[in-house]
Design a protein around this motif. Structure first.
Motif, PDB file in Angstrom:
ATOM      1  N   ALA A  26      11.325 -22.950  -6.245  1.00 49.53           N
ATOM      2  CA  ALA A  26      11.371 -21.503  -6.054  1.00 49.53           C
ATOM      3  C   ALA A  26       9.986 -20.879  -6.176  1.00 49.53           C
ATOM      4  O   ALA A  26       9.599 -20.015  -5.374  1.00 49.53           O
ATOM      5  CB  ALA A  26      12.329 -20.878  -7.068  1.00 49.53           C
ATOM      6  N   TRP A  27       9.232 -21.299  -7.186  1.00 47.14           N
ATOM      7  CA  TRP A  27       7.876 -20.777  -7.385  1.00 47.14           C
ATOM      8  C   TRP A  27       7.000 -21.102  -6.176  1.00 47.14           C
ATOM      9  O   TRP A  27       6.253 -20.254  -5.683  1.00 47.14           O
ATOM     10  CB  TRP A  27       7.283 -21.383  -8.656  1.00 47.14           C
ATOM     11  CG  TRP A  27       6.051 -20.692  -9.178  1.00 47.14           C
ATOM     12  CD1 TRP A  27       5.971 -19.760 -10.168  1.00 47.14           C
ATOM     13  CD2 TRP A  27       4.692 -20.925  -8.748  1.00 47.14           C
ATOM     14  NE1 TRP A  27       4.663 -19.373 -10.376  1.00 47.14           N
ATOM     15  CE2 TRP A  27       3.855 -20.083  -9.517  1.00 47.14           C
ATOM     16  CE3 TRP A  27       4.109 -21.758  -7.792  1.00 47.14           C
ATOM     17  CZ2 TRP A  27       2.479 -20.041  -9.365  1.00 47.14           C
ATOM     18  CZ3 TRP A  27       2.728 -21.716  -7.616  1.00 47.14           C
ATOM     19  CH2 TRP A  27       1.939 -20.871  -8.398  1.00 47.14           C
ATOM     20  N   TYR A  28       7.121 -22.344  -5.716  1.00 47.73           N
ATOM     21  CA  TYR A  28       6.313 -22.778  -4.573  1.00 47.73           C
ATOM     22  C   TYR A  28       6.693 -22.002  -3.311  1.00 47.73           C
ATOM     23  O   TYR A  28       5.823 -21.635  -2.507  1.00 47.73           O
ATOM     24  CB  TYR A  28       6.518 -24.274  -4.365  1.00 47.73           C
ATOM     25  CG  TYR A  28       5.632 -24.897  -3.313  1.00 47.73           C
ATOM     26  CD1 TYR A  28       4.250 -24.738  -3.354  1.00 47.73           C
ATOM     27  CD2 TYR A  28       6.180 -25.671  -2.290  1.00 47.73           C
ATOM     28  CE1 TYR A  28       3.438 -25.324  -2.394  1.00 47.73           C
ATOM     29  CE2 TYR A  28       5.372 -26.259  -1.330  1.00 47.73           C
ATOM     30  CZ  TYR A  28       4.000 -26.084  -1.390  1.00 47.73           C
ATOM     31  OH  TYR A  28       3.192 -26.660  -0.442  1.00 47.73           O
ATOM     32  N   ALA A  29       7.981 -21.727  -3.132  1.00 51.90           N
ATOM     33  CA  ALA A  29       8.426 -20.958  -1.968  1.00 51.90           C
ATOM     34  C   ALA A  29       7.806 -19.561  -1.967  1.00 51.90           C
ATOM     35  O   ALA A  29       7.290 -19.091  -0.942  1.00 51.90           O
ATOM     36  CB  ALA A  29       9.949 -20.858  -1.953  1.00 51.90           C
ATOM     37  N   LEU A  30       7.859 -18.874  -3.098  1.00 52.93           N
ATOM     38  CA  LEU A  30       7.285 -17.532  -3.182  1.00 52.93           C
ATOM     39  C   LEU A  30       5.765 -17.573  -3.028  1.00 52.93           C
ATOM     40  O   LEU A  30       5.169 -16.685  -2.404  1.00 52.93           O
ATOM     41  CB  LEU A  30       7.677 -16.881  -4.507  1.00 52.93           C
ATOM     42  CG  LEU A  30       9.157 -16.500  -4.635  1.00 52.93           C
ATOM     43  CD1 LEU A  30       9.478 -16.088  -6.071  1.00 52.93           C
ATOM     44  CD2 LEU A  30       9.512 -15.366  -3.672  1.00 52.93           C
ATOM     45  N   MET A 112      17.822 -20.925   2.111  1.00 54.96           N
ATOM     46  CA  MET A 112      18.358 -22.219   1.696  1.00 54.96           C
ATOM     47  C   MET A 112      19.511 -22.679   2.580  1.00 54.96           C
ATOM     48  O   MET A 112      20.067 -23.745   2.358  1.00 54.96           O
ATOM     49  CB  MET A 112      18.883 -22.124   0.249  1.00 54.96           C
ATOM     50  CG  MET A 112      17.906 -22.555  -0.813  1.00 54.96           C
ATOM     51  SD  MET A 112      16.506 -21.442  -1.048  1.00 54.96           S
ATOM     52  CE  MET A 112      17.277 -19.962  -1.676  1.00 54.96           C
ATOM     53  N   VAL A 113      19.911 -21.860   3.559  1.00 52.28           N
ATOM     54  CA  VAL A 113      21.195 -22.065   4.230  1.00 52.28           C
ATOM     55  C   VAL A 113      21.060 -22.541   5.667  1.00 52.28           C
ATOM     56  O   VAL A 113      21.748 -23.474   6.085  1.00 52.28           O
ATOM     57  CB  VAL A 113      22.032 -20.767   4.175  1.00 52.28           C
ATOM     58  CG1 VAL A 113      23.342 -20.941   4.941  1.00 52.28           C
ATOM     59  CG2 VAL A 113      22.308 -20.377   2.731  1.00 52.28           C
ATOM     60  N   GLY A 114      20.198 -21.924   6.456  1.00 54.98           N
ATOM     61  CA  GLY A 114      20.129 -22.255   7.877  1.00 54.98           C
ATOM     62  C   GLY A 114      21.429 -21.872   8.559  1.00 54.98           C
ATOM     63  O   GLY A 114      21.973 -20.799   8.335  1.00 54.98           O
ATOM     64  N   GLY A 115      21.968 -22.756   9.368  1.00 54.61           N
ATOM     65  CA  GLY A 115      23.266 -22.517   9.991  1.00 54.61           C
ATOM     66  C   GLY A 115      23.265 -21.325  10.933  1.00 54.61           C
ATOM     67  O   GLY A 115      22.231 -20.883  11.430  1.00 54.61           O
ATOM     68  N   ASP A 116      24.472 -20.785  11.161  1.00 56.55           N
ATOM     69  CA  ASP A 116      24.617 -19.744  12.176  1.00 56.55           C
ATOM     70  C   ASP A 116      24.125 -18.377  11.719  1.00 56.55           C
ATOM     71  O   ASP A 116      24.079 -17.445  12.519  1.00 56.55           O
ATOM     72  CB  ASP A 116      26.073 -19.652  12.646  1.00 56.55           C
ATOM     73  CG  ASP A 116      27.051 -19.376  11.515  1.00 56.55           C
ATOM     74  OD1 ASP A 116      26.607 -19.110  10.376  1.00 56.55           O
ATOM     75  OD2 ASP A 116      28.278 -19.420  11.774  1.00 56.55           O
ATOM     76  N   VAL A 134      13.751 -23.587   3.009  1.00 57.31           N
ATOM     77  CA  VAL A 134      13.863 -24.549   1.916  1.00 57.31           C
ATOM     78  C   VAL A 134      14.888 -25.636   2.219  1.00 57.31           C
ATOM     79  O   VAL A 134      14.735 -26.786   1.808  1.00 57.31           O
ATOM     80  CB  VAL A 134      14.215 -23.828   0.596  1.00 57.31           C
ATOM     81  CG1 VAL A 134      14.361 -24.819  -0.553  1.00 57.31           C
ATOM     82  CG2 VAL A 134      13.149 -22.796   0.258  1.00 57.31           C
ATOM     83  N   GLY A 135      15.969 -25.283   2.925  1.00 58.39           N
ATOM     84  CA  GLY A 135      17.010 -26.272   3.188  1.00 58.39           C
ATOM     85  C   GLY A 135      18.041 -25.752   4.159  1.00 58.39           C
ATOM     86  O   GLY A 135      17.918 -24.650   4.702  1.00 58.39           O
ATOM     87  N   PHE A 136      19.092 -26.566   4.355  1.00 57.30           N
ATOM     88  CA  PHE A 136      20.118 -26.256   5.348  1.00 57.30           C
ATOM     89  C   PHE A 136      21.505 -26.447   4.757  1.00 57.30           C
ATOM     90  O   PHE A 136      22.308 -27.250   5.248  1.00 57.30           O
ATOM     91  CB  PHE A 136      19.923 -27.118   6.597  1.00 57.30           C
ATOM     92  CG  PHE A 136      18.536 -27.023   7.174  1.00 57.30           C
ATOM     93  CD1 PHE A 136      18.130 -25.878   7.840  1.00 57.30           C
ATOM     94  CD2 PHE A 136      17.641 -28.063   7.021  1.00 57.30           C
ATOM     95  CE1 PHE A 136      16.850 -25.773   8.356  1.00 57.30           C
ATOM     96  CE2 PHE A 136      16.364 -27.983   7.528  1.00 57.30           C
ATOM     97  CZ  PHE A 136      15.958 -26.826   8.201  1.00 57.30           C
ATOM     98  N   ALA A 137      21.796 -25.715   3.700  1.00 59.05           N
ATOM     99  CA  ALA A 137      23.093 -25.837   3.029  1.00 59.05           C
ATOM    100  C   ALA A 137      24.248 -25.435   3.928  1.00 59.05           C
ATOM    101  O   ALA A 137      25.394 -25.816   3.685  1.00 59.05           O
ATOM    102  CB  ALA A 137      23.108 -24.994   1.753  1.00 59.05           C
ATOM    103  N   GLY A 138      23.961 -24.657   4.971  1.00 55.81           N
ATOM    104  CA  GLY A 138      25.008 -24.239   5.893  1.00 55.81           C
ATOM    105  C   GLY A 138      25.530 -25.369   6.758  1.00 55.81           C
ATOM    106  O   GLY A 138      26.532 -25.204   7.453  1.00 55.81           O
ATOM    107  N   GLY A 158       7.981 -24.081   6.449  1.00 57.44           N
ATOM    108  CA  GLY A 158       8.887 -25.003   5.781  1.00 57.44           C
ATOM    109  C   GLY A 158       8.188 -25.598   4.578  1.00 57.44           C
ATOM    110  O   GLY A 158       6.964 -25.806   4.599  1.00 57.44           O
ATOM    111  N   ILE A 159       8.934 -25.858   3.510  1.00 54.11           N
ATOM    112  CA  ILE A 159       8.304 -26.433   2.321  1.00 54.11           C
ATOM    113  C   ILE A 159       9.005 -27.714   1.887  1.00 54.11           C
ATOM    114  O   ILE A 159      10.226 -27.792   1.837  1.00 54.11           O
ATOM    115  CB  ILE A 159       8.251 -25.438   1.141  1.00 54.11           C
ATOM    116  CG1 ILE A 159       9.651 -25.063   0.648  1.00 54.11           C
ATOM    117  CG2 ILE A 159       7.463 -24.204   1.503  1.00 54.11           C
ATOM    118  CD1 ILE A 159       9.647 -24.390  -0.711  1.00 54.11           C
TER     119      ILE A 159
END
Length: 222
Positions: A26-30, A112-116, A134-138, A158-159
Protein backbone atom coordinates in the motif's frame (compact mmCIF):
# COMPACT_ATOMS: atom_id res chain seq x y z
CA UNK A 1 17.17 -12.90 3.92
CA UNK A 2 16.11 -9.54 2.47
CA UNK A 3 12.46 -10.54 3.03
CA UNK A 4 12.99 -11.36 6.73
CA UNK A 5 11.69 -8.84 9.26
CA UNK A 6 12.41 -8.89 12.99
CA UNK A 7 9.17 -8.14 14.81
CA UNK A 8 9.23 -5.65 17.68
CA UNK A 9 8.76 -7.28 21.10
CA UNK A 10 5.40 -5.55 21.42
CA UNK A 11 4.00 -7.07 18.20
CA UNK A 12 2.40 -10.50 17.89
CA UNK A 13 3.02 -12.76 14.90
CA UNK A 14 -0.60 -12.26 13.82
CA UNK A 15 -0.13 -8.49 13.83
CA UNK A 16 3.16 -8.86 11.99
CA UNK A 17 1.50 -10.99 9.32
CA UNK A 18 -1.13 -8.28 8.92
CA UNK A 19 1.35 -5.45 8.55
CA UNK A 20 4.57 -5.90 6.66
CA UNK A 21 3.48 -7.32 3.33
CA UNK A 22 0.22 -5.44 2.85
CA UNK A 23 1.31 -2.12 4.30
CA UNK A 24 4.49 -2.25 2.22
CA UNK A 25 2.42 -2.79 -0.93
CA UNK A 26 0.00 0.00 0.00
CA UNK A 27 2.80 2.43 0.90
CA UNK A 28 4.61 1.65 -2.34
CA UNK A 29 1.41 2.15 -4.36
CA UNK A 30 0.82 5.62 -2.91
CA UNK A 31 4.49 6.48 -3.29
CA UNK A 32 4.60 5.38 -6.94
CA UNK A 33 1.43 7.37 -7.60
CA UNK A 34 3.13 10.46 -6.20
CA UNK A 35 0.17 10.99 -3.86
CA UNK A 36 0.40 14.49 -2.42
CA UNK A 37 -1.30 16.23 0.53
CA UNK A 38 -4.74 17.53 -0.35
CA UNK A 39 -5.37 15.00 -3.12
CA UNK A 40 -8.15 12.42 -3.26
CA UNK A 41 -7.46 8.72 -3.83
CA UNK A 42 -10.07 6.25 -5.08
CA UNK A 43 -9.42 2.76 -3.66
CA UNK A 44 -11.11 -0.23 -5.29
CA UNK A 45 -11.38 -3.49 -3.36
CA UNK A 46 -11.01 -1.18 -0.40
CA UNK A 47 -12.08 -3.65 2.30
CA UNK A 48 -9.37 -6.19 1.45
CA UNK A 49 -5.90 -6.59 2.92
CA UNK A 50 -4.08 -4.01 0.79
CA UNK A 51 -7.13 -1.77 0.39
CA UNK A 52 -7.59 -1.27 4.12
CA UNK A 53 -3.89 -0.44 4.41
CA UNK A 54 -4.20 2.26 1.73
CA UNK A 55 -7.10 3.74 3.70
CA UNK A 56 -5.14 3.60 6.94
CA UNK A 57 -2.12 5.26 5.30
CA UNK A 58 -4.23 8.09 3.88
CA UNK A 59 -3.67 10.53 6.79
CA UNK A 60 0.10 9.90 6.74
CA UNK A 61 0.19 10.91 3.06
CA UNK A 62 -2.21 13.79 3.67
CA UNK A 63 -4.82 12.47 1.23
CA UNK A 64 -8.53 11.85 1.51
CA UNK A 65 -9.83 8.48 0.33
CA UNK A 66 -12.93 7.20 -1.45
CA UNK A 67 -13.41 3.50 -0.74
CA UNK A 68 -15.23 1.35 -3.28
CA UNK A 69 -16.71 -1.84 -1.76
CA UNK A 70 -19.25 -4.49 -2.69
CA UNK A 71 -21.21 -5.30 0.50
CA UNK A 72 -22.51 -3.91 3.77
CA UNK A 73 -19.86 -5.77 5.81
CA UNK A 74 -17.16 -4.30 3.60
CA UNK A 75 -18.63 -0.81 4.05
CA UNK A 76 -18.18 -1.19 7.79
CA UNK A 77 -14.63 -2.48 7.39
CA UNK A 78 -13.67 0.41 5.08
CA UNK A 79 -15.08 3.01 7.47
CA UNK A 80 -13.26 1.42 10.38
CA UNK A 81 -10.05 1.46 8.33
CA UNK A 82 -10.31 5.23 7.96
CA UNK A 83 -11.99 5.88 4.60
CA UNK A 84 -13.10 9.47 4.11
CA UNK A 85 -16.03 8.32 1.95
CA UNK A 86 -17.41 4.85 1.18
CA UNK A 87 -19.33 3.97 -2.00
CA UNK A 88 -20.88 0.72 -3.18
CA UNK A 89 -19.47 -0.77 -6.36
CA UNK A 90 -22.82 -2.40 -7.17
CA UNK A 91 -24.43 1.04 -7.49
CA UNK A 92 -23.98 4.00 -9.83
CA UNK A 93 -20.77 5.07 -8.14
CA UNK A 94 -18.96 7.05 -10.84
CA UNK A 95 -21.32 10.07 -10.69
CA UNK A 96 -20.94 9.98 -6.91
CA UNK A 97 -17.15 10.16 -7.22
CA UNK A 98 -17.48 13.16 -9.51
CA UNK A 99 -19.89 14.83 -7.11
CA UNK A 100 -17.50 14.30 -4.19
CA UNK A 101 -14.67 15.86 -6.20
CA UNK A 102 -16.51 18.89 -7.52
CA UNK A 103 -17.02 17.30 -10.92
CA UNK A 104 -13.31 17.02 -11.69
CA UNK A 105 -12.53 13.46 -10.60
CA UNK A 106 -9.85 12.04 -8.32
CA UNK A 107 -6.13 12.69 -8.66
CA UNK A 108 -5.19 9.07 -7.95
CA UNK A 109 -6.69 5.62 -7.95
CA UNK A 110 -5.26 2.42 -6.45
CA UNK A 111 -6.93 -0.56 -8.11
CA UNK A 112 -6.92 -4.07 -6.70
CA UNK A 113 -9.85 -5.37 -8.76
CA UNK A 114 -9.54 -4.86 -12.52
CA UNK A 115 -12.43 -6.68 -14.18
CA UNK A 116 -15.40 -4.98 -15.78
CA UNK A 117 -15.28 -1.93 -13.51
CA UNK A 118 -11.79 -0.91 -14.60
CA UNK A 119 -12.91 1.42 -17.39
CA UNK A 120 -15.03 3.43 -14.95
CA UNK A 121 -12.08 3.44 -12.53
CA UNK A 122 -9.99 5.11 -15.25
CA UNK A 123 -12.86 7.48 -16.02
CA UNK A 124 -12.85 8.55 -12.37
CA UNK A 125 -9.49 10.30 -12.86
CA UNK A 126 -9.34 14.02 -13.45
CA UNK A 127 -7.16 15.46 -16.22
CA UNK A 128 -3.56 14.67 -15.38
CA UNK A 129 -4.57 11.93 -12.92
CA UNK A 130 -2.51 8.88 -12.00
CA UNK A 131 -3.59 5.29 -11.51
CA UNK A 132 -1.77 2.41 -9.82
CA UNK A 133 -2.65 -1.19 -10.67
CA UNK A 134 -2.01 -3.66 -7.85
CA UNK A 135 -3.98 -6.75 -8.86
CA UNK A 136 -6.99 -8.32 -10.54
CA UNK A 137 -9.26 -9.61 -7.78
CA UNK A 138 -12.22 -9.19 -10.12
CA UNK A 139 -11.02 -12.25 -11.99
CA UNK A 140 -10.23 -10.78 -15.40
CA UNK A 141 -7.46 -8.61 -16.77
CA UNK A 142 -8.99 -5.56 -18.47
CA UNK A 143 -7.95 -3.97 -21.74
CA UNK A 144 -7.89 -0.25 -22.36
CA UNK A 145 -7.77 1.95 -25.45
CA UNK A 146 -4.68 4.13 -25.15
CA UNK A 147 -6.43 7.22 -26.51
CA UNK A 148 -8.08 7.56 -23.07
CA UNK A 149 -4.65 8.21 -21.60
CA UNK A 150 -3.67 10.57 -24.40
CA UNK A 151 -6.77 12.74 -24.35
CA UNK A 152 -6.76 13.30 -20.59
CA UNK A 153 -3.00 13.21 -19.93
CA UNK A 154 -3.32 10.20 -17.62
CA UNK A 155 -0.57 8.04 -16.18
CA UNK A 156 -1.09 4.37 -15.27
CA UNK A 157 1.52 2.40 -13.31
CA UNK A 158 1.66 -1.28 -12.41
CA UNK A 159 3.54 -2.29 -9.28
CA UNK A 160 5.33 -5.49 -8.34
CA UNK A 161 7.79 -4.74 -5.59
CA UNK A 162 10.01 -7.81 -5.95
CA UNK A 163 10.62 -6.97 -9.61
CA UNK A 164 11.63 -3.43 -8.66
CA UNK A 165 13.90 -4.77 -5.92
CA UNK A 166 15.70 -6.92 -8.49
CA UNK A 167 16.22 -4.00 -10.87
CA UNK A 168 16.69 -1.33 -8.20
CA UNK A 169 18.14 -2.88 -5.04
CA UNK A 170 17.14 -0.99 -1.93
CA UNK A 171 13.50 -0.48 -2.98
CA UNK A 172 12.22 -2.93 -0.36
CA UNK A 173 14.34 -1.40 2.38
CA UNK A 174 13.11 2.11 1.54
CA UNK A 175 9.47 1.01 1.59
CA UNK A 176 9.85 -0.88 4.86
CA UNK A 177 11.58 2.11 6.43
CA UNK A 178 8.57 4.26 5.52
CA UNK A 179 6.15 1.74 7.01
CA UNK A 180 8.27 1.15 10.12
CA UNK A 181 8.51 4.87 10.84
CA UNK A 182 4.71 5.10 10.92
CA UNK A 183 4.49 1.97 13.07
CA UNK A 184 6.97 3.44 15.54
CA UNK A 185 4.81 6.55 15.76
CA UNK A 186 1.71 4.44 16.45
CA UNK A 187 -0.05 5.71 13.35
CA UNK A 188 -1.05 2.36 11.82
CA UNK A 189 -3.91 0.07 12.84
CA UNK A 190 -3.97 -3.18 10.84
CA UNK A 191 -7.42 -4.46 9.93
CA UNK A 192 -7.30 -8.18 10.76
CA UNK A 193 -10.41 -9.70 9.24
CA UNK A 194 -10.03 -13.34 10.20
CA UNK A 195 -7.46 -15.76 11.61
CA UNK A 196 -7.70 -19.41 10.53
CA UNK A 197 -5.86 -22.44 11.94
CA UNK A 198 -3.75 -24.35 9.44
CA UNK A 199 -6.31 -27.16 9.14
CA UNK A 200 -8.78 -24.57 7.79
CA UNK A 201 -6.42 -23.03 5.25
CA UNK A 202 -8.76 -24.16 2.47
CA UNK A 203 -11.57 -22.09 4.05
CA UNK A 204 -9.30 -19.05 4.13
CA UNK A 205 -8.48 -19.47 0.44
CA UNK A 206 -12.17 -19.96 -0.38
CA UNK A 207 -13.05 -16.69 1.37
CA UNK A 208 -10.46 -14.90 -0.74
CA UNK A 209 -11.58 -16.63 -3.93
CA UNK A 210 -15.27 -15.78 -3.54
CA UNK A 211 -14.41 -12.26 -2.32
CA UNK A 212 -16.30 -12.52 0.97
CA UNK A 213 -13.13 -11.87 2.99
CA UNK A 214 -12.67 -8.49 4.65
CA UNK A 215 -9.43 -7.08 5.98
CA UNK A 216 -6.31 -9.20 6.19
CA UNK A 217 -6.90 -12.97 6.25
CA UNK A 218 -4.23 -14.86 8.23
CA UNK A 219 -3.51 -18.58 8.54
CA UNK A 220 -1.71 -19.61 11.72
CA UNK A 221 0.75 -22.48 11.55
CA UNK A 222 0.34 -23.12 15.27
Amino acid sequence: MRAVVRLPDSMSFVEGAGIYMNYATAWYALDRAGARPGETVLVTGAAGGVGTCVLDLGPAFGVSTIALVSSRDKEVMARNAGATHVLRSDGDWLPQVRELTGGRGVEVFVDMVGGDRFLDTVRSLRIGGRGVIVGFAGGSIPELRMNRLLLRNLTLTGITMDVMETEHPGTLERVRHGVQALLDEGRLSPAIGAVYPMDRAADALAALDDRTAVGKVIVRVR
